[in-house]
Design a protein around this motif. Structure first.
Motif, PDB file in Angstrom:
ATOM      1  N   PHE A 118      13.671  48.993 -39.657  1.00  9.12           N
ATOM      2  CA  PHE A 118      13.066  48.100 -40.923  1.00  9.12           C
ATOM      3  C   PHE A 118      11.892  48.542 -41.509  1.00  9.12           C
ATOM      4  CE2 PHE A 118      12.084  44.375 -43.456  1.00  9.12           C
ATOM      5  CZ  PHE A 118      12.823  44.151 -44.053  1.00  9.12           C
ATOM      6  N   LYS A 119      10.861  48.090 -40.751  1.00  6.14           N
ATOM      7  CA  LYS A 119       9.317  48.341 -40.662  1.00  6.14           C
ATOM      8  C   LYS A 119       9.957  49.993 -41.507  1.00  6.14           C
ATOM      9  CE  LYS A 119       6.263  47.633 -38.263  1.00  6.14           C
ATOM     10  NZ  LYS A 119       4.909  46.951 -36.926  1.00  6.14           N
ATOM     11  N   ARG A 120      10.041  50.728 -41.090  1.00  4.77           N
ATOM     12  CA  ARG A 120       9.718  51.891 -41.590  1.00  4.77           C
ATOM     13  C   ARG A 120      10.683  52.315 -42.742  1.00  4.77           C
ATOM     14  NH1 ARG A 120      10.388  54.206 -37.012  1.00  4.77           N
ATOM     15  NH2 ARG A 120      13.058  54.235 -36.939  1.00  4.77           N
ATOM     16  N   ALA A 121      11.928  51.823 -42.928  1.00  2.00           N
ATOM     17  CA  ALA A 121      12.096  51.950 -44.586  1.00  2.00           C
ATOM     18  C   ALA A 121      11.595  50.789 -45.627  1.00  2.00           C
ATOM     19  CB  ALA A 121      13.237  50.991 -44.346  1.00  2.00           C
ATOM     20  N   LEU A 122      10.679  50.529 -45.376  1.00  2.00           N
ATOM     21  CA  LEU A 122       9.995  50.205 -46.154  1.00  2.00           C
ATOM     22  C   LEU A 122       9.030  50.624 -46.490  1.00  2.00           C
ATOM     23  CD1 LEU A 122       9.848  45.424 -44.707  1.00  2.00           C
ATOM     24  CD2 LEU A 122      11.204  46.493 -46.651  1.00  2.00           C
ATOM     25  N   LEU A 123       8.025  51.062 -45.236  1.00  2.00           N
ATOM     26  CA  LEU A 123       7.394  51.757 -45.185  1.00  2.00           C
ATOM     27  C   LEU A 123       7.497  53.041 -46.566  1.00  2.00           C
ATOM     28  CD1 LEU A 123       5.375  51.340 -42.139  1.00  2.00           C
ATOM     29  CD2 LEU A 123       4.045  50.539 -44.788  1.00  2.00           C
ATOM     30  N   ASP A 124       8.428  53.395 -45.997  1.00  2.80           N
ATOM     31  CA  ASP A 124       9.293  54.596 -46.120  1.00  2.80           C
ATOM     32  C   ASP A 124       9.891  54.641 -48.041  1.00  2.80           C
ATOM     33  OD1 ASP A 124       8.592  56.034 -43.779  1.00  2.80           O
ATOM     34  OD2 ASP A 124      10.129  56.614 -43.363  1.00  2.80           O
ATOM     35  N   ALA A 125       9.822  53.380 -48.439  1.00  5.17           N
ATOM     36  CA  ALA A 125      10.546  53.716 -49.044  1.00  5.17           C
ATOM     37  C   ALA A 125       9.377  53.623 -50.955  1.00  5.17           C
ATOM     38  CB  ALA A 125      11.199  52.610 -49.967  1.00  5.17           C
ATOM     39  N   ASP A 126       9.707  54.347 -51.661  1.00  4.90           N
ATOM     40  CA  ASP A 126       8.770  54.727 -52.825  1.00  4.90           C
ATOM     41  C   ASP A 126       8.441  53.001 -53.356  1.00  4.90           C
ATOM     42  OD1 ASP A 126       8.410  57.075 -52.536  1.00  4.90           O
ATOM     43  OD2 ASP A 126      10.418  57.721 -53.412  1.00  4.90           O
ATOM     44  N   SER A 127      10.341  52.864 -54.008  1.00  8.61           N
ATOM     45  CA  SER A 127       9.905  51.359 -54.443  1.00  8.61           C
ATOM     46  C   SER A 127      10.901  49.428 -53.900  1.00  8.61           C
ATOM     47  CB  SER A 127       9.886  51.964 -55.906  1.00  8.61           C
ATOM     48  OG  SER A 127      11.502  52.518 -55.697  1.00  8.61           O
ATOM     49  N   ILE A 128      10.782  48.950 -53.886  1.00 11.44           N
ATOM     50  CA  ILE A 128      11.338  47.749 -53.281  1.00 11.44           C
ATOM     51  C   ILE A 128      11.082  46.613 -54.733  1.00 11.44           C
ATOM     52  CG2 ILE A 128      11.947  45.954 -52.018  1.00 11.44           C
ATOM     53  CD1 ILE A 128       8.861  48.288 -50.137  1.00 11.44           C
ATOM     54  N   THR A 129      12.503  46.624 -54.618  1.00 12.91           N
ATOM     55  CA  THR A 129      12.754  44.775 -56.207  1.00 12.91           C
ATOM     56  C   THR A 129      13.165  43.632 -55.041  1.00 12.91           C
ATOM     57  OG1 THR A 129      13.491  44.650 -57.823  1.00 12.91           O
ATOM     58  CG2 THR A 129      14.938  45.456 -56.047  1.00 12.91           C
ATOM     59  N   TYR A 130      13.398  42.627 -55.609  1.00 10.30           N
ATOM     60  CA  TYR A 130      13.676  41.268 -55.413  1.00 10.30           C
ATOM     61  C   TYR A 130      13.655  40.328 -56.245  1.00 10.30           C
ATOM     62  CZ  TYR A 130       9.087  39.168 -54.286  1.00 10.30           C
ATOM     63  OH  TYR A 130       8.338  39.299 -53.771  1.00 10.30           O
ATOM     64  N   ALA A 131      14.408  39.647 -56.192  1.00 14.33           N
ATOM     65  CA  ALA A 131      14.492  38.799 -57.492  1.00 14.33           C
ATOM     66  C   ALA A 131      13.668  37.617 -57.113  1.00 14.33           C
ATOM     67  CB  ALA A 131      15.916  38.233 -57.031  1.00 14.33           C
ATOM     68  N   THR A 132      13.198  37.170 -58.057  1.00 14.31           N
ATOM     69  CA  THR A 132      11.999  36.468 -58.166  1.00 14.31           C
ATOM     70  C   THR A 132      12.520  35.009 -58.344  1.00 14.31           C
ATOM     71  OG1 THR A 132      11.092  37.131 -60.633  1.00 14.31           O
ATOM     72  CG2 THR A 132       9.870  37.735 -59.456  1.00 14.31           C
ATOM     73  N   GLN A 133      13.290  34.365 -58.939  1.00 12.65           N
ATOM     74  CA  GLN A 133      13.769  33.424 -59.570  1.00 12.65           C
ATOM     75  C   GLN A 133      15.451  33.865 -58.148  1.00 12.65           C
ATOM     76  OE1 GLN A 133      15.703  33.417 -62.570  1.00 12.65           O
ATOM     77  NE2 GLN A 133      13.542  33.979 -64.023  1.00 12.65           N
ATOM     78  N   GLY A 134      15.372  32.076 -57.037  1.00 12.03           N
ATOM     79  CA  GLY A 134      16.011  32.066 -56.127  1.00 12.03           C
ATOM     80  C   GLY A 134      15.693  32.207 -54.959  1.00 12.03           C
ATOM     81  N   ALA A 135      17.145  31.985 -54.310  1.00  5.75           N
ATOM     82  CA  ALA A 135      16.150  31.633 -52.673  1.00  5.75           C
ATOM     83  C   ALA A 135      16.081  33.329 -51.242  1.00  5.75           C
ATOM     84  CB  ALA A 135      17.263  31.224 -51.433  1.00  5.75           C
ATOM     85  N   SER A 136      15.941  33.896 -52.312  1.00  2.00           N
ATOM     86  CA  SER A 136      15.505  35.006 -51.237  1.00  2.00           C
ATOM     87  C   SER A 136      14.157  35.224 -51.382  1.00  2.00           C
ATOM     88  CB  SER A 136      16.631  35.847 -51.044  1.00  2.00           C
ATOM     89  OG  SER A 136      16.268  37.234 -52.656  1.00  2.00           O
ATOM     90  N   ALA A 137      13.204  35.537 -52.050  1.00  2.00           N
ATOM     91  CA  ALA A 137      12.196  35.439 -52.695  1.00  2.00           C
ATOM     92  C   ALA A 137      10.839  35.688 -51.458  1.00  2.00           C
ATOM     93  CB  ALA A 137      11.152  35.365 -53.420  1.00  2.00           C
ATOM     94  N   GLY A 138      10.648  34.019 -51.293  1.00  2.00           N
ATOM     95  CA  GLY A 138      10.274  33.455 -50.042  1.00  2.00           C
ATOM     96  C   GLY A 138       9.876  34.243 -48.455  1.00  2.00           C
ATOM     97  N   PRO A 139      11.563  33.938 -47.959  1.00  2.00           N
ATOM     98  CA  PRO A 139      11.942  34.772 -46.953  1.00  2.00           C
ATOM     99  C   PRO A 139      11.495  35.934 -46.411  1.00  2.00           C
ATOM    100  CG  PRO A 139      13.397  32.862 -47.550  1.00  2.00           C
ATOM    101  CD  PRO A 139      13.059  33.218 -48.876  1.00  2.00           C
ATOM    102  N   PHE A 140      11.701  36.403 -47.840  1.00  2.00           N
ATOM    103  CA  PHE A 140      11.675  37.740 -47.661  1.00  2.00           C
ATOM    104  C   PHE A 140       9.861  37.787 -47.702  1.00  2.00           C
ATOM    105  CE2 PHE A 140      10.373  42.411 -49.641  1.00  2.00           C
ATOM    106  CZ  PHE A 140      10.642  43.107 -48.525  1.00  2.00           C
ATOM    107  N   GLU A 141       9.428  37.692 -48.049  1.00  2.00           N
ATOM    108  CA  GLU A 141       7.893  37.346 -48.432  1.00  2.00           C
ATOM    109  C   GLU A 141       7.170  37.421 -47.215  1.00  2.00           C
ATOM    110  OE1 GLU A 141       5.712  39.131 -50.225  1.00  2.00           O
ATOM    111  OE2 GLU A 141       6.653  39.472 -52.073  1.00  2.00           O
ATOM    112  N   VAL A 142       7.849  36.310 -45.962  1.00  2.00           N
ATOM    113  CA  VAL A 142       7.374  35.711 -44.982  1.00  2.00           C
ATOM    114  C   VAL A 142       7.530  36.858 -43.338  1.00  2.00           C
ATOM    115  CG1 VAL A 142       7.848  34.322 -43.373  1.00  2.00           C
ATOM    116  CG2 VAL A 142       7.636  33.397 -44.753  1.00  2.00           C
TER     117      VAL A 142
END
Length: 182
Positions: A56-80
């Motif tokens: 998972f870490k490798r996927a995040l580091l290798d990705a050129d760009s990442i998106t998530y929804a700023t509205q909704g319930a997933s932003a906080g947990p992803f940032e954590v």
């Protein structure tokens, strides 16, 4: 919007807010399902291996760009999760954020963004994206959904029966098919 309703099903946090506001009968609050966070890519793209925390870490580091929804319930947990992995400084510059999960799916489907982060249940119905998979269990977070009957419901009995049906054992296969768990 202040309009009357008989039954509401939404994130548990929002149901609890409506209970506190006196709009939902606390005695009817019922857990419905939960959806874990997942990763999406453009349909047909090579899927990174995110089955382990290192993958998972490798996927995040290798990705050129990442998106998530700023509205909704997933932003906080992803940032954590990103902070817990010690990747905030490396990953944050790759963010190309969208207000809603629907817009996350569209950005990934068009190839504008490489990786999308959303609840699995919000990834599966999007045309043009593939689910890479759920987050590894060590860093998984869930978006929980609950239901409740309005204190001013015109059809209280029908609302209770519908809520009971929605959480009945017969509904379990549908939840699984839609990327949710009971």
């Amino acid at each position: 919007a202040g309009e009357p309703f008989d039954l509401v099903i939404m994130t548990t946090t929002l149901v609890d807010q409506e209970i506190k506001a006196g709009k939902v009968d606390a005695a009817t609050r019922t857990f419905v399902a939960k959806s874990g966070l997942g990763v999406s890519i453009r349909a047909g793209a090579k899927k990174p291996d995110i089955a382990t925390v290192d993958g998972f870490k490798r996927a995040l580091l290798d990705a050129d760009s990442i998106t998530y929804a700023t509205q909704g319930a997933s932003a906080g947990p992803f940032e954590v999760a990103v902070a817990k992995l010690g990747l905030t400084a490396q990953v944050r510059p790759k963010y190309n954020l969208r207000p809603t999960a629907r817009e996350v799916g569209s950005a990934v489907a068009t190839g504008e963004v490489e990786l999308g982060i959303a609840p699995v249940s919000e990834i599966l119905p999007v045309k043009g994206v593939d689910l890479v998979g759920p987050f590894p269990k060590e860093i998984q977070s869930y978006v929980e959904f609950s239901g409740g009957v309005s204190v001013t419901a015109m059809q209280k009995d029908a609302a209770r029966k519908l809520l009971a049906f929605v959480v009945s054992p017969g509904a379990l296969p549908i939840y699984k098919m839609k990327g949710m768990e009971r």
